[in-house]
Design a protein around this motif. Structure first.
Motif, PDB file in Angstrom:
ATOM      1  N   GLU A 250      24.681  29.342  38.995  1.00 17.00           N
ATOM      2  CA  GLU A 250      24.736  30.363  40.049  1.00 17.00           C
ATOM      3  C   GLU A 250      26.114  30.337  40.696  1.00 17.00           C
ATOM      4  OE1 GLU A 250      23.288  33.542  41.062  1.00 17.00           O
ATOM      5  OE2 GLU A 250      21.989  32.214  39.887  1.00 17.00           O
ATOM      6  N   LYS A 251      26.590  29.094  40.957  1.00 16.87           N
ATOM      7  CA  LYS A 251      27.916  28.910  41.556  1.00 16.87           C
ATOM      8  C   LYS A 251      28.992  29.526  40.674  1.00 16.87           C
ATOM      9  CE  LYS A 251      28.446  24.723  44.278  1.00 16.87           C
ATOM     10  NZ  LYS A 251      28.848  23.319  44.135  1.00 16.87           N
ATOM     11  N   CYS A 252      28.900  29.153  39.366  1.00 13.30           N
ATOM     12  CA  CYS A 252      29.885  29.647  38.385  1.00 13.30           C
ATOM     13  C   CYS A 252      29.892  31.161  38.350  1.00 13.30           C
ATOM     14  CB  CYS A 252      29.560  29.113  36.998  1.00 13.30           C
ATOM     15  SG  CYS A 252      30.105  27.439  36.793  1.00 13.30           S
ATOM     16  N   ARG A 253      28.684  31.723  38.388  1.00 15.15           N
ATOM     17  CA  ARG A 253      28.587  33.181  38.346  1.00 15.15           C
ATOM     18  C   ARG A 253      29.308  33.794  39.536  1.00 15.15           C
ATOM     19  NH1 ARG A 253      22.491  33.365  36.527  1.00 15.15           N
ATOM     20  NH2 ARG A 253      22.779  33.356  34.274  1.00 15.15           N
ATOM     21  N   ALA A 254      29.088  33.159  40.653  1.00 15.46           N
ATOM     22  CA  ALA A 254      29.709  33.670  41.881  1.00 15.46           C
ATOM     23  C   ALA A 254      31.230  33.582  41.755  1.00 15.46           C
ATOM     24  CB  ALA A 254      29.225  32.854  43.077  1.00 15.46           C
ATOM     25  N   GLU A 255      31.706  32.393  41.277  1.00 16.52           N
ATOM     26  CA  GLU A 255      33.159  32.203  41.108  1.00 16.52           C
ATOM     27  C   GLU A 255      33.722  33.214  40.125  1.00 16.52           C
ATOM     28  OE1 GLU A 255      34.079  28.194  40.014  1.00 16.52           O
ATOM     29  OE2 GLU A 255      33.254  27.416  41.897  1.00 16.52           O
ATOM     30  N   ASN A 256      32.971  33.389  39.055  1.00 13.74           N
ATOM     31  CA  ASN A 256      33.392  34.297  37.989  1.00 13.74           C
ATOM     32  C   ASN A 256      33.562  35.714  38.520  1.00 13.74           C
ATOM     33  OD1 ASN A 256      34.118  34.803  35.438  1.00 13.74           O
ATOM     34  ND2 ASN A 256      32.072  34.874  34.595  1.00 13.74           N
ATOM     35  N   SER A 257      32.569  36.142  39.264  1.00 12.15           N
ATOM     36  CA  SER A 257      32.650  37.514  39.768  1.00 12.15           C
ATOM     37  C   SER A 257      33.829  37.631  40.743  1.00 12.15           C
ATOM     38  CB  SER A 257      31.328  37.928  40.412  1.00 12.15           C
ATOM     39  OG  SER A 257      31.100  37.122  41.541  1.00 12.15           O
ATOM     40  N   ALA A 258      34.061  36.531  41.524  1.00  9.06           N
ATOM     41  CA  ALA A 258      35.200  36.553  42.453  1.00  9.06           C
ATOM     42  C   ALA A 258      36.507  36.658  41.666  1.00  9.06           C
ATOM     43  CB  ALA A 258      35.193  35.286  43.301  1.00  9.06           C
ATOM     44  N   MET A 259      36.604  35.821  40.578  1.00 11.56           N
ATOM     45  CA  MET A 259      37.806  35.821  39.736  1.00 11.56           C
ATOM     46  C   MET A 259      38.022  37.185  39.100  1.00 11.56           C
ATOM     47  SD  MET A 259      39.608  33.124  39.621  1.00 11.56           S
ATOM     48  CE  MET A 259      40.457  33.120  38.055  1.00 11.56           C
ATOM     49  N   GLN A 260      36.908  37.748  38.661  1.00  9.72           N
ATOM     50  CA  GLN A 260      36.996  39.059  38.008  1.00  9.72           C
ATOM     51  C   GLN A 260      37.602  40.081  38.952  1.00  9.72           C
ATOM     52  OE1 GLN A 260      33.238  40.128  36.379  1.00  9.72           O
ATOM     53  NE2 GLN A 260      33.877  39.680  34.299  1.00  9.72           N
ATOM     54  N   GLY A 261      37.157  39.986  40.183  1.00  9.98           N
ATOM     55  CA  GLY A 261      37.691  40.894  41.197  1.00  9.98           C
ATOM     56  C   GLY A 261      39.196  40.729  41.328  1.00  9.98           C
ATOM     57  N   VAL A 262      39.617  39.453  41.417  1.00  9.18           N
ATOM     58  CA  VAL A 262      41.051  39.160  41.578  1.00  9.18           C
ATOM     59  C   VAL A 262      41.822  39.667  40.365  1.00  9.18           C
ATOM     60  CG1 VAL A 262      42.750  37.287  41.723  1.00  9.18           C
ATOM     61  CG2 VAL A 262      40.653  37.162  43.060  1.00  9.18           C
ATOM     62  N   LEU A 263      41.264  39.337  39.183  1.00  7.05           N
ATOM     63  CA  LEU A 263      41.942  39.724  37.939  1.00  7.05           C
ATOM     64  C   LEU A 263      42.040  41.237  37.803  1.00  7.05           C
ATOM     65  CD1 LEU A 263      40.566  37.172  35.348  1.00  7.05           C
ATOM     66  CD2 LEU A 263      42.875  37.352  36.184  1.00  7.05           C
ATOM     67  N   GLU A 264      40.964  41.895  38.182  1.00  5.81           N
ATOM     68  CA  GLU A 264      40.987  43.354  38.074  1.00  5.81           C
ATOM     69  C   GLU A 264      42.072  43.952  38.961  1.00  5.81           C
ATOM     70  OE1 GLU A 264      37.036  44.784  38.733  1.00  5.81           O
ATOM     71  OE2 GLU A 264      36.397  44.066  36.753  1.00  5.81           O
ATOM     72  N   SER A 265      42.186  43.391  40.160  1.00  3.27           N
ATOM     73  CA  SER A 265      43.226  43.927  41.059  1.00  3.27           C
ATOM     74  C   SER A 265      44.610  43.634  40.485  1.00  3.27           C
ATOM     75  CB  SER A 265      43.084  43.353  42.470  1.00  3.27           C
ATOM     76  OG  SER A 265      43.255  41.957  42.415  1.00  3.27           O
ATOM     77  N   LYS A 266      44.755  42.405  39.915  1.00  5.74           N
ATOM     78  CA  LYS A 266      46.044  42.048  39.292  1.00  5.74           C
ATOM     79  C   LYS A 266      46.342  42.960  38.126  1.00  5.74           C
ATOM     80  CE  LYS A 266      46.769  37.181  40.331  1.00  5.74           C
ATOM     81  NZ  LYS A 266      46.746  35.831  39.799  1.00  5.74           N
ATOM     82  N   LEU A 267      45.296  43.194  37.340  1.00  9.90           N
ATOM     83  CA  LEU A 267      45.445  44.033  36.156  1.00  9.90           C
ATOM     84  C   LEU A 267      45.908  45.430  36.538  1.00  9.90           C
ATOM     85  CD1 LEU A 267      44.868  43.705  33.065  1.00  9.90           C
ATOM     86  CD2 LEU A 267      42.759  44.934  33.480  1.00  9.90           C
ATOM     87  N   LYS A 268      45.290  45.919  37.599  1.00 10.04           N
ATOM     88  CA  LYS A 268      45.672  47.258  38.063  1.00 10.04           C
ATOM     89  C   LYS A 268      47.142  47.290  38.445  1.00 10.04           C
ATOM     90  CE  LYS A 268      41.456  49.506  39.505  1.00 10.04           C
ATOM     91  NZ  LYS A 268      40.568  49.816  40.626  1.00 10.04           N
ATOM     92  N   LEU A 269      47.535  46.208  39.139  1.00 10.42           N
ATOM     93  CA  LEU A 269      48.929  46.104  39.566  1.00 10.42           C
ATOM     94  C   LEU A 269      49.857  46.111  38.350  1.00 10.42           C
ATOM     95  CD1 LEU A 269      50.066  45.649  42.501  1.00 10.42           C
ATOM     96  CD2 LEU A 269      50.534  43.307  41.764  1.00 10.42           C
ATOM     97  N   ARG A 270      49.466  45.290  37.352  1.00 13.34           N
ATOM     98  CA  ARG A 270      50.272  45.199  36.131  1.00 13.34           C
ATOM     99  C   ARG A 270      50.316  46.537  35.400  1.00 13.34           C
ATOM    100  NH1 ARG A 270      50.864  39.522  35.805  1.00 13.34           N
ATOM    101  NH2 ARG A 270      52.027  39.536  37.761  1.00 13.34           N
ATOM    102  N   GLU A 271      49.176  47.208  35.417  1.00 11.28           N
ATOM    103  CA  GLU A 271      49.118  48.504  34.720  1.00 11.28           C
ATOM    104  C   GLU A 271      50.080  49.507  35.343  1.00 11.28           C
ATOM    105  OE1 GLU A 271      44.672  48.579  32.737  1.00 11.28           O
ATOM    106  OE2 GLU A 271      44.977  49.484  34.694  1.00 11.28           O
ATOM    107  N   THR A 272      50.108  49.486  36.654  1.00 11.29           N
ATOM    108  CA  THR A 272      51.052  50.414  37.304  1.00 11.29           C
ATOM    109  C   THR A 272      52.489  50.014  36.978  1.00 11.29           C
ATOM    110  OG1 THR A 272      50.708  49.108  39.302  1.00 11.29           O
ATOM    111  CG2 THR A 272      49.678  51.280  39.268  1.00 11.29           C
ATOM    112  N   GLU A 273      52.731  48.672  36.991  1.00 13.10           N
ATOM    113  CA  GLU A 273      54.077  48.191  36.627  1.00 13.10           C
ATOM    114  C   GLU A 273      54.436  48.613  35.215  1.00 13.10           C
ATOM    115  OE1 GLU A 273      54.203  44.105  39.299  1.00 13.10           O
ATOM    116  OE2 GLU A 273      54.407  43.985  37.130  1.00 13.10           O
ATOM    117  N   LEU A 274      53.428  48.416  34.350  1.00 15.77           N
ATOM    118  CA  LEU A 274      53.636  48.743  32.936  1.00 15.77           C
ATOM    119  C   LEU A 274      53.948  50.229  32.767  1.00 15.77           C
ATOM    120  CD1 LEU A 274      53.417  47.250  30.158  1.00 15.77           C
ATOM    121  CD2 LEU A 274      51.189  48.306  29.942  1.00 15.77           C
ATOM    122  N   ALA A 275      53.170  51.041  33.476  1.00 16.25           N
ATOM    123  CA  ALA A 275      53.380  52.491  33.386  1.00 16.25           C
ATOM    124  C   ALA A 275      54.808  52.830  33.812  1.00 16.25           C
ATOM    125  CB  ALA A 275      52.368  53.212  34.268  1.00 16.25           C
TER     126      ALA A 275
END
Ligand code: ADP
Ligand code: MG
Length: 673
Positions: A250-275
C-alpha cells in the motif's frame, strides 16, 4: 461360509469346542465305561453329550453311529486344532449326524466363536469331512459369528458320564460308579480349566496388543496435534507477514503514484523543452540547408577554379616545354678544397639564373705562348649554383610533382658524371635531415600533403611505390632485402588493353604516409651502398628508378585518374677509357653507354616526331616509356662537378643536356577517364 453337502444345510459356528472331538472322546470314555458299567447296552447318543444339556437338542441322532472301536480318543482340541480334529473325525468311517450336531451348536451357541478364522477353520474342516468321508452324509453351511467381536465363551466339553448321569442316575449303591463319574467330571473340569486359562492368556495377549495399539495411536495423535498446533502457529505468522506485506504494498503504491505525478510534471517540462529545441533544430537545419547550397555553389566554383588552375598550370608547363632541363653545380667538398679552392672554369650570370658557361684556356692556333680562353655557353630552364639549397631546387620541380597528382605521368631524372651530385639531388646525403632531403622524399611529402588537401574536393588517392635498379641491362629489386635466387624481373604491360607497364616479381608497396616512403628510400639506399663496396661502386654504373603509382578518384564527379611519378638516378655519364676496359668492365661501359645513348635517342626521336620511338632498345627507356613522350612531363637535372679535372665530363654533360633542352616533345595529355 456356506457349504452344501448332499443338499442338507448346516449352520456351524466357530467355537472353542467341536462337538465331534468331544463326541469322540465321550464315545471313547463310553467304551471304557461300558466295559466297566452295568449299563452295557446303553447306546451313546452323541447329541446327548452336547453342551449344557440343551433340552432342545434331539435325544438321538438318526444318522448311523460311528464305530466306537475304530475311533481314536484324542485329547480335547482347542480351536486351532479344530480342522485337524474334524479331518480326523471325517477320515473315520463313523456314521453319525455330525452335520446336524454342528448345526445345533451353531444355532444354540451363537456366541461361542472367538475369532472369525475359527469359523473359517471349522468350515474348512467340515469341507474336509464332507469330501473325505462318504459315510458322513451331511451338508453343512457354515455361517455364524465370523467377523463378530470375539468373546470368551467356553462350552463345556460333552461328557458321556454327565449325560449319562443326567439321563440316568446311578443307584445309590453304585458308589464305585459314582466315584468314577465324579472322577470323569473332575477331569473334564480340569481340562476346561486349562482351556479357560489358555483362552484367558490369549485374550490377555490380545488385550495387551490392543492396549499397545491404543498407546501408539495416542502417541500419533499427540504428534499430529502438536504438528497441527505448529502449523497453526505458522499460519498465524504467515498471516501476520501477509498483513505487513499488504501494508508495505500500500505504501509503495502511494509512493509510486506520488513519483508518477512528479515524473509526469517533469516529462511535461521536458516535452516543452524538447519542442523548443526541435523548433530550434528545424530553424538551424534550414540554415544548414541554405549553407549547404552556398557550400555546393562554392565547391562548384572551387572545382572550376581548380580546373582552371590545372589548365593554366599545364599551359605554363607546355610553354616551358615538356622536357625541361635544370642544371646544378655542386659545391666543392671540404675534402676537395686543398686541390681546388676556387671554381674558375665555371661561370654563372649575375642576373640570369638560366645560363652557365665553361671556360678553358686552350693553346692558340697562332702561337704556342698565347693561350686563348674558350667559352662554352649553355642555357637551361634553370641553373643552380653550388650554394643552392635542396629546398630551392625542389621549388623548381614542385609544380611538376603537382602535375603527377593532376593525372600526368612525370619523369624526373638526374644525369651527370659520377660524383657530380646526382644521388645527393635525388635522394639526399646519407646523413639525411629535413633540410638536405632530396627530391624524391620531398616529392612524396608534397604528394601526400596535396592529396590530403584534395580530399575536401572529393578526391581520394591510392599510392603504390616500387624501387628498382638497372645494372648491365638487368633489373634488381631494391626493396627486397633478401632476394630469392633466379627471380626474373620482366617489364610487361599490365594487360593487353592497358598501356600501363609493370615489372614481374617486383615488390609494389602500397603506401599511405610519407614516412613509409622514407623507409623504402632508406632500404633502397642501404641496398645500393652494400653493392657499392662489394662490386667496386656498382651504384655509379647502375640506374636507380623510384616509381610512385598514383590512382585518384573523385566520387562526387565520377572521375578517375592514374599517373606515375618516376624519379631516376642515372648511372654515371662519364666515358670510360675503352682501350683499357676489358671483360665485365667493358660490358658494363657498353651497357651504360647503350642505355644513356638510348635515352638520348628516344628524346631526339620524340622531338623529331619520328614514327618509331626506340623505347625497347634499353631496359631504362622501355620502363620509362610512358613517362617519356606524349602524355608525360619530363625534367632532367644535369649535375655538374665544380672540379676542373672534371671539365671535359662537365662539358659533355652540358652538351647532352643542352640537346635535350632543345627538344619539344609535344603536348602532354591527361590520363583521365
Ligand atoms: P653522384 O651520385 O652523382 O655520384 P653524389 O650525389 O654521390 O654524386 O655526390 C658526391 C659527393 O658530393 C657526395 O659526398 C655528396 O654528399 C656531395 N654532394 C653532392 N652534391 C652536393 C650538394 N649540393 N651540397 C653538398 N654536398 C653535395
Ligand atoms: Mg650517385
Amino acid at each position: 461360509m456356506d457349504m452344501n453337502v448332499n443338499g442338507s444345510q448346516i449352520t456351524a459356528m466357530s467355537g472353542h469346542t467341536l462337538p465331534g472331538s468331544h463326541q469322540t472322546l465321550a464315545r471313547k470314555r463310553k467304551v471304557d465305561n461300558t466295559e466297566r458299567s452295568p449299563l452295557k447296552d446303553r447306546k451313546m447318543n452323541v447329541n446327548d453329550t452336547m453342551v449344557n444339556g440343551n433340552k432342545n437338542l434331539p435325544q438321538r441322532s438318526r444318522l448311523p453311529q460311528p464305530s466306537l472301536k475304530r475311533m481314536k480318543l484324542n485329547t480335547p482340541v482347542d480351536n486351532t486344532d479344530l480342522p485337524v480334529a474334524v479331518k480326523k473325525f471325517g477320515s473315520s468311517n463313523m456314521t453319525f449326524s455330525a452335520a446336524s450336531t454342528i448345526s445345533k451348536i451353531a444355532s444354540t451357541r451363537p456366541s461361542i466363536g472367538v475369532r472369525s478364522q475359527y469359523g473359517a477353520g471349522l468350515a474348512k474342516a467340515i469341507q474336509g469331512v464332507g469330501t473325505r468321508s462318504r459315510a458322513v452324509n451331511c451338508a453343512a453351511t457354515v455361517t455364524g459369528a465370523i467377523g463378530k467381536k470375539p468373546r470368551v465363551a467356553v462350552t463345556a466339553p460333552p461328557s458321556v458320564e454327565t449325560a449319562a448321569a443326567g439321563s440316568k442316575r446311578r443307584p445309590a449303591w453304585d458308589l464305585k460308579g459314582q466315584l468314577s463319574d465324579m472322577k470323569v467330571q473332575l477331569g473334564n473340569m480340569r481340562t476346561r480349566m486349562s482351556e479357560y486359562t489358555s483362552k484367558l492368556e490369549v485374550s490377555e495377549v490380545h488385550s495387551k496388543q490392543l492396549q499397545e495399539n491404543m498407546h501408539q495411536r495416542d502417541k500419533q495423535l499427540e504428534i499430529a496435534s502438536s504438528q497441527i498446533e505448529e502449523l497453526q502457529g505458522n499460519l498465524k505468522a504467515m498471516e501476520l507477514l501477509l498483513k505487513n506485506r499488504e501494508v508495505e504494498l500500500e505504501k509503495c503504491r502511494a509512493e509510486n503514484s506520488a513519483m508518477q505525478g512528479v515524473l509526469e510534471s517533469k516529462l511535461k517540462l521536458r516535452e516543452t523543452e524538447l519542442a523548443q529545441k526541435v523548433a530550434c533544430i528545424e530553424e538551424q537545419q534550414s540554415t544548414i540547408a541554405s549553407l549547404h547550397g552556398v557550400i555546393a555553389d562554392r565547391e562548384e566554383r572551387l572545382y572550376l577554379t581548380e580546373q582552371e588552375r590545372r589548365r593554366l598550370h599545364n599551359t605554363v608547363q607546355e610553354l616551358k616545354g615538356n622536357i625541361r632541363v635544370i642544371c646544378r653545380v655542386r659545391p666543392v667538398l671540404d675534402s676537395e678544397k686543398e686541390a681546388c679552392s676556387e671554381i674558375e672554369h665555371v661561370q654563372f650570370s649575375h642576373d640570369d639564373d638560366k645560363v652557365i658557361s665553361l671556360t678553358k684556356k686552350e693553346e692558340s692556333h697562332t702561337g704556342r705562348d698565347r693561350k686563348e680562353e674558350v667559352k662554352y655557353d649553355f642555357s637551361f630552364d634553370h641553373v643552380f649554383q653550388p650554394m643552392a639549397k635542396q629546398r630551392d631546387v625542389f621549388e623548381e620541380i614542385s609544380q611538376l610533382v603537382q602535375s603527377a597528382l593532376d593525372g600526368y605521368n612525370v619523369c624526373i631524372f638526374a644525369y651527370g658524371q659520377t660524383g657530380s651530385g646526382k644521388t645527393f639531388t635525388m635522394e639526399g646525403p646519407d646523413d639525411m635531415t629535413p633540410e638536405n632531403m632530396g627530391m624524391i622524399p620531398r616529392a612524396v611529402d608534397q604528394i601526400f600533403a596535396t592529396a590530403e588537401k584534395l580530399k575536401t574536393m572529393g578526391w581520394t588517392y591510392k599510392f603504390t611505390a616500387s624501387f628498382l635498379e638497372i645494372y648491365n641491362e638487368t633489373l634488381r629489386d631494391l626493396l627486397v632485402t633478401k632476394p630469392e635466387k633466379n627471380v626474373e624481373y620482366e617489364i610487361k604491360r599490365l594487360n593487353n588493353k592497358s598501356e600501363q607497364l609493370h615489372v614481374t616479381n617486383l615488390k609494389y608497396v602500397t603506401v599511405t604516409a610519407e614516412d613509409q616512403v622514407h623507409n623504402l628510400i632508406a632500404i633502397a639506399k642501404a641496398k645500393r651502398s652494400v653493392a657499392k663496396t662489394a662490386a667496386n661502386d656498382r651504384s655509379s654504373r647502375s640506374h636507380s628508378v623510384f616509381q610512385l603509382m598514383i590512382e585518384g578518384s573523385n566520387s562526387n564527379r565520377d572521375l578517375q585518374c592514374t599517373s606515375t611519378l618516376s624519379l631516376v638516378d642515372l648511372a654515371g655519364s662519364e666515358r670510360l677509357d675503352k682501350s683499357h676496359s676489358k671483360g665485365d668492365r667493358l660490358r658494363e661501359a657498353q651497357a651504360i653507354n647503350t642505355s644513356l645513348s638510348c635515352l638520348g635517342h628516344v628524346i631526339m626521336s620524340l622531338s623529331n616526331k619520328e614514327s618509331h620511338i626506340p623505347y625497347r632498345n634499353s631496359k631504362l627507356t622501355y620502363l620509362l616509356q610512358n613517362s617519356l613522350g606524349g602524355n608525360s612531363k619530363t625534367l632532367m637535372f644535369v649535375n655538374v662537378s665544380p672540379l676542373e679535372e672534371n671539365f671535359s665530363e662537365s662539358l659533355n654533360s652540358l652538351r647532352f643536356a643542352s640537346k635535350v633542352n632543345e627538344c619539344v616533345i609535344g603536348t602532354a595529355q591527361l590520363n583521365r577517364k
